[in-house]
Design a protein around this motif. Structure first.
Motif, mmCIF file in Angstrom:
data_model
loop_
_atom_site.group_PDB
_atom_site.id
_atom_site.type_symbol
_atom_site.label_atom_id
_atom_site.label_comp_id
_atom_site.label_asym_id
_atom_site.label_seq_id
_atom_site.Cartn_x
_atom_site.Cartn_y
_atom_site.Cartn_z
ATOM 1 N N PRO A 124 0.820 -1.232 0.000
ATOM 2 C CA PRO A 124 0.000 0.000 0.000
ATOM 3 C C PRO A 124 0.845 1.269 0.000
ATOM 4 N N ASP A 125 2.000 1.223 0.651
ATOM 5 C CA ASP A 125 2.884 2.383 0.695
ATOM 6 C C ASP A 125 3.447 2.700 -0.691
ATOM 7 N N MET A 126 3.493 1.688 -1.552
ATOM 8 C CA MET A 126 4.058 1.838 -2.883
ATOM 9 C C MET A 126 3.157 2.596 -3.849
ATOM 10 N N TYR A 127 1.839 2.486 -3.700
ATOM 11 C CA TYR A 127 0.921 3.010 -4.723
ATOM 12 C C TYR A 127 1.228 4.449 -5.151
ATOM 13 N N PRO A 128 1.324 5.407 -4.213
ATOM 14 C CA PRO A 128 1.559 6.789 -4.645
ATOM 15 C C PRO A 128 2.972 7.044 -5.168
ATOM 16 N N LYS A 129 3.875 6.096 -4.944
ATOM 17 C CA LYS A 129 5.268 6.266 -5.360
ATOM 18 C C LYS A 129 5.594 5.514 -6.642
ATOM 19 N N ALA A 130 4.674 4.685 -7.112
ATOM 20 C CA ALA A 130 4.966 3.778 -8.227
ATOM 21 C C ALA A 130 5.472 4.516 -9.456
ATOM 22 N N TYR A 131 4.910 5.688 -9.727
ATOM 23 C CA TYR A 131 5.321 6.427 -10.930
ATOM 24 C C TYR A 131 6.795 6.817 -10.866
ATOM 25 N N ARG A 132 7.306 7.086 -9.651
ATOM 26 C CA ARG A 132 8.716 7.453 -9.494
ATOM 27 C C ARG A 132 9.620 6.233 -9.568
ATOM 28 N N TRP A 133 9.087 5.089 -9.176
ATOM 29 C CA TRP A 133 9.903 3.883 -9.147
ATOM 30 C C TRP A 133 10.152 3.303 -10.531
ATOM 31 N N VAL A 134 9.375 3.723 -11.523
ATOM 32 C CA VAL A 134 9.584 3.223 -12.887
ATOM 33 C C VAL A 134 11.011 3.527 -13.333
ATOM 34 N N ALA A 135 11.386 4.799 -13.286
ATOM 35 C CA ALA A 135 12.720 5.198 -13.720
ATOM 36 C C ALA A 135 13.800 4.593 -12.832
ATOM 37 N N GLU A 136 13.496 4.431 -11.551
ATOM 38 C CA GLU A 136 14.483 3.845 -10.637
ATOM 39 C C GLU A 136 14.795 2.404 -11.022
ATOM 40 N N MET A 137 13.762 1.639 -11.388
ATOM 41 C CA MET A 137 13.987 0.265 -11.826
ATOM 42 C C MET A 137 14.789 0.240 -13.130
ATOM 43 N N GLU A 138 14.529 1.203 -13.999
ATOM 44 C CA GLU A 138 15.288 1.285 -15.246
ATOM 45 C C GLU A 138 16.753 1.618 -14.972
ATOM 46 N N GLU A 139 16.996 2.467 -13.975
ATOM 47 C CA GLU A 139 18.371 2.789 -13.591
ATOM 48 C C GLU A 139 19.081 1.555 -13.031
ATOM 49 N N ILE A 140 18.365 0.751 -12.249
ATOM 50 C CA ILE A 140 18.965 -0.472 -11.708
ATOM 51 C C ILE A 140 19.310 -1.429 -12.841
ATOM 52 N N SER A 141 18.424 -1.530 -13.828
ATOM 53 C CA SER A 141 18.690 -2.386 -14.977
ATOM 54 C C SER A 141 19.953 -1.923 -15.710
ATOM 55 N N GLU A 142 20.085 -0.620 -15.890
ATOM 56 C CA GLU A 142 21.282 -0.076 -16.546
ATOM 57 C C GLU A 142 22.527 -0.354 -15.705
ATOM 58 N N PHE A 143 22.395 -0.210 -14.401
ATOM 59 C CA PHE A 143 23.510 -0.478 -13.484
ATOM 60 C C PHE A 143 24.006 -1.921 -13.623
ATOM 61 N N MET B 278 10.325 -5.070 -13.647
ATOM 62 C CA MET B 278 9.842 -4.319 -12.484
ATOM 63 C C MET B 278 9.394 -2.917 -12.882
ATOM 64 N N ALA B 279 10.124 -2.302 -13.817
ATOM 65 C CA ALA B 279 9.721 -0.982 -14.302
ATOM 66 C C ALA B 279 8.330 -1.053 -14.926
ATOM 67 N N GLY B 280 8.095 -2.103 -15.698
ATOM 68 C CA GLY B 280 6.782 -2.278 -16.306
ATOM 69 C C GLY B 280 5.696 -2.501 -15.267
ATOM 70 N N LEU B 281 6.016 -3.268 -14.232
ATOM 71 C CA LEU B 281 5.040 -3.512 -13.168
ATOM 72 C C LEU B 281 4.665 -2.213 -12.461
ATOM 73 N N TYR B 282 5.661 -1.420 -12.111
ATOM 74 C CA TYR B 282 5.369 -0.174 -11.409
ATOM 75 C C TYR B 282 4.662 0.826 -12.326
ATOM 76 N N ARG B 283 4.943 0.759 -13.605
ATOM 77 C CA ARG B 283 4.196 1.600 -14.546
ATOM 78 C C ARG B 283 2.719 1.201 -14.533
ATOM 79 N N LYS B 284 2.471 -0.109 -14.504
ATOM 80 C CA LYS B 284 1.096 -0.600 -14.446
ATOM 81 C C LYS B 284 0.401 -0.145 -13.168
ATOM 82 N N MET B 285 1.110 -0.183 -12.037
ATOM 83 C CA MET B 285 0.505 0.235 -10.778
ATOM 84 C C MET B 285 0.265 1.749 -10.755
ATOM 85 N N ALA B 286 1.152 2.514 -11.397
ATOM 86 C CA ALA B 286 0.934 3.961 -11.485
ATOM 87 C C ALA B 286 -0.302 4.263 -12.329
ATOM 88 N N GLU B 287 -0.443 3.548 -13.432
ATOM 89 C CA GLU B 287 -1.614 3.737 -14.293
ATOM 90 C C GLU B 287 -2.886 3.292 -13.586
#
Length: 279
Positions: free
Chosen positions: A217-236, A250-259
């Protein structure tokens, strides 16, 4: 000493408030920000200023969503050059070491000093120590002023990128577990195995069950920000590491939760119902 905090979101605003409470004058740049953000900055005691004024602060902290870290660095470096000054810029964002090196290159050697920072933990709250601010590349001990004014600062020996790498690894574990739990609980709901899965988690993995019940539940309002963070981890991790694909997913999942949040929160409602015992 004036400190500037670019980014008056939940974390940036709370960190600024802690500094203000400890006697620091904190500038911020609010052009184009929402009314909610402007009000948060006001409550934190931050002083709105134009970008050229921000560039004159002795220490500038960038605390913004990872997707905008490069743009903020470019705008700030341009302002510093316009003023012909040198200062210290600390990027505190959830970006990969590769992106952090791009930030350092934007400033070059003519703008002053660039520090690599990362924040682990939630925003500071009254009566609590708050998050840990890890920093590397700080040969001049510029971050000491933060520790002297109410923040937890931990130095890391290593080149630019070491603090960002720590954030990538920690977030990959912490937010990765939340994402994995979200994905499999949703799969269980779709397949009718949700009640059985929830019971099994409670019986055999109670600590994980409790974490997911709180973290999802804590993730829902933050999901949109976590998309790019997951992409950064993938690049790392890099293309040669098969685990990089996990974090693209994971980026796709958080994008889905943001939507989902933007369109009524049906998935969130299903997850909450499961975690609340069907109520």
């Amino acid at each position: 000493m004036e400190i500037a905090v670019i980014g008056a979101g939940a974390m940036g605003g709370a960190i600024a408030k802690r500094l203000v409470e400890n006697g620091v004058s904190v500038l911020t740049y609010l052009e184009g920000r929402s009314a909610v953000t402007i009000e948060r900055a006001k409550r934190a005691g931050m002083q709105p200023a134009d970008l050229d004024a921000v560039a004159g602060a002795g220490l500038i902290l960038s605390i913004v969503p990872p997707a905008t870290a490069i743009a903020v660095a470019e705008q700030t470096a341009a302002a510093i050059r316009r003023r012909g000054l040198k200062t210290t810029f600390m990027d505190c964002n959830a970006i990969s070491p590769q992106t952090m090196k791009q930030v350092a290159e934007i400033f070059g050697s003519d703008c002053g000093t660039v520090l690599d920072g990362s924040i682990i933990g939630g925003p500071p709250k009254a009566g609590q120590k708050g998050p840990k601010l890890y920093v590397c590349g700080d040969a001049g001990d510029s971050s000491a002023v933060l520790a002297e004014h109410g923040l937890q600062v931990r130095r890391i020996d290593g080149p630019i990128g070491a603090a960002s790498a720590l954030k990538m690894c920690y977030a990959g574990i912490n937010k990765g577990v939340t994402g994995l739990g979200t994905a499999m609980l949703l799969a269980a709901i779709r397949s009718g195995a949700d009640a059985a899965l929830k019971r099994e988690l409670q019986e055999s993995l109670p600590d994980l069950d409790a974490k997911l019940a709180s973290a999802i539940p804590d993730m829902y309002p933050k999901a949109y920000r976590w998309v790019a963070e997951m992409e950064e981890i993938s690049e790392f991790l890099g293309e040669d590491d098969p685990a990089a694909l996990i974090f693209k997913g994971m980026a796709g999942l958080y994008r889905k939760m943001a939507e989902d949040r933007e369109h009524g929160g049906l998935l969130a409602e299903q997850l909450d119902k499961l975690n609340n015992g069907g109520r």
